[in-house]
Design an enzyme around this catalytic site. Structure first.
Site, PDB file in Angstrom:
ATOM      1  N   LEU A  95       0.816  -1.211   0.000  1.00  0.00           N
ATOM      2  CA  LEU A  95       0.000   0.000   0.000  1.00  0.00           C
ATOM      3  C   LEU A  95       0.848   1.259   0.000  1.00  0.00           C
ATOM      4  CD1 LEU A  95      -2.908  -0.638   2.526  1.00  0.00           C
ATOM      5  CD2 LEU A  95      -2.946  -0.824   0.048  1.00  0.00           C
ATOM      6  N   SER A  96       1.998   1.187   0.636  1.00  0.00           N
ATOM      7  CA  SER A  96       2.823   2.381   0.769  1.00  0.00           C
ATOM      8  C   SER A  96       4.278   1.963   0.876  1.00  0.00           C
ATOM      9  CB  SER A  96       2.411   3.180   2.012  1.00  0.00           C
ATOM     10  OG  SER A  96       3.079   4.420   2.059  1.00  0.00           O
TER      11      SER A  96
END
Length: 325
Positions: A95-96
């Site tokens: 996600l990041s």
């Protein structure tokens, strides 16, 4: 990490100095050496208290507070490796992340930041890039960073505070910009988008510069006004986590199946495929790529004019142009 663990802090200082030497040797700061001092000063390890590396059994978590000293040393050395670091996972999907430092250096130099510029960063991530910008500008209030996920913005805010910086951190859809903080002189995105959000142009001063990942390239735009912007891609490749938010679906990758083997091996051709998905079929794209001398990324660019945006080869008014969403 124990604030009194001087051994780990000394290791961090040495690893950071080595990272700066490595990026320096690559010539990333040649056009704007002021960034060397920012990378030397901002402690990346404070922004990645944990991260994930791929191992034989999937992702392995490295953590600053591991009870094992050798594990903490691996964590801090890894924090200064010139590689991207996965910082948030969900169901095995990244996600990041914290981008590769040498790529961050090239992007920040290409952004051409000047004293007093107001900068919007789209994709707060760990907060590290915002800290580099704040250090360079010498004023936290000139920097705004936005991310969709509240847990990402909250942790970025905490990391920034630990490093002594307090830029404005906003939770929201980065494609919509941050109108209440406009106008901006520079916008930099650290996540991939399928097109150029028109809201960004409306929040820029005339002459502003935008740098955003698009189709595995880095696009640089000069903004003329709220309706017009134009500019080329930088020469190198860049791969980023896609921007999340709204109802934007990421287009599927185009397969070069049925093309000559060379097509599968040539990364610049795969860039053309990504750039023209939905408008050129792979056979047409390959014929064009061969006919035009196997162009690299730096020969392509994007124009935004009124309600339309298109990408082009060599010349915005030339024969080769393809619409963007």
């Amino acid at each position: 990490m124990d604030a009194h663990d001087t051994g780990i802090e000394a290791l961090a200082d040495a690893a950071r100095a080595e990272l700066v030497r490595e990026i320096d040797a690559d010539g990333a700061w040649a056009d704007d050496p002021v960034w060397r001092e920012a990378f030397a000063a901002v402690p990346r390890h404070l922004f990645v208290p944990y991260y994930y590396v791929t191992g034989a059994r999937g992702y392995e978590r490295r953590w600053c507070e591991s009870p094992d000293r050798e594990a903490r040393e691996r964590w801090v050395r890894g924090a200064y490796a010139d590689v991207p670091l996965a910082t948030r996972l969900r169901d095995g999907e990244q996600l990041s992340s914290s981008s590769q430092p040498s790529l961050m250096a090239r992007m920040l130099v290409a952004l051409r930041v000047e004293d007093g510029d107001r900068v919007l960063e789209v994709g707060a991530g760990t907060g590290y890039n915002a800290a580099l910008l704040a250090h360079r500008l010498g004023a936290d209030d000139l920097v705004t960073t936005i991310d969709l996920e509240p847990e990402i913005t909250e942790s970025a805010r905490q990391h920034l505070a630990a490093a002594g910086h307090h830029p404005v951190v906003v939770t929201g859809d980065g494609a919509r910009g941050v109108p209440e903080r406009a106008p901006f002189d520079r916008i930099i995105a650290t996540c991939e988008l399928p097109t150029v959000p028109r809201a960004w142009l409306a929040q820029c001063r005339p002459g502003a510069r935008v740098l955003t990942p698009l189709a595995t390239g880095l696009l640089t735009l000069t903004v003329r006004d709220a309706e017009h912007a134009e500019g080329p891609f930088l020469p190198g490749a860049a791969f980023f986590v896609p921007l999340r938010g709204g109802r934007r679906a990421q287009p599927e990758a185009v397969s070069p199946a049925g093309l000559p083997r060379r097509a599968h091996e040539q990364e610049p051709f795969r860039f053309l495929l990504a750039l023209t998905r939905g408008t050129l079929d792979p056979q047409e794209a390959y014929a064009l790529w061969e006919r035009e001398g196997e162009p690299e990324r730096g020969r392509y660019g994007v124009t935004v004019a009124g309600g339309h945006a298109w990408t082009w080869l060599d010349d915005p008014q030339g024969p080769y142009a393809w619409p963007l969403p």
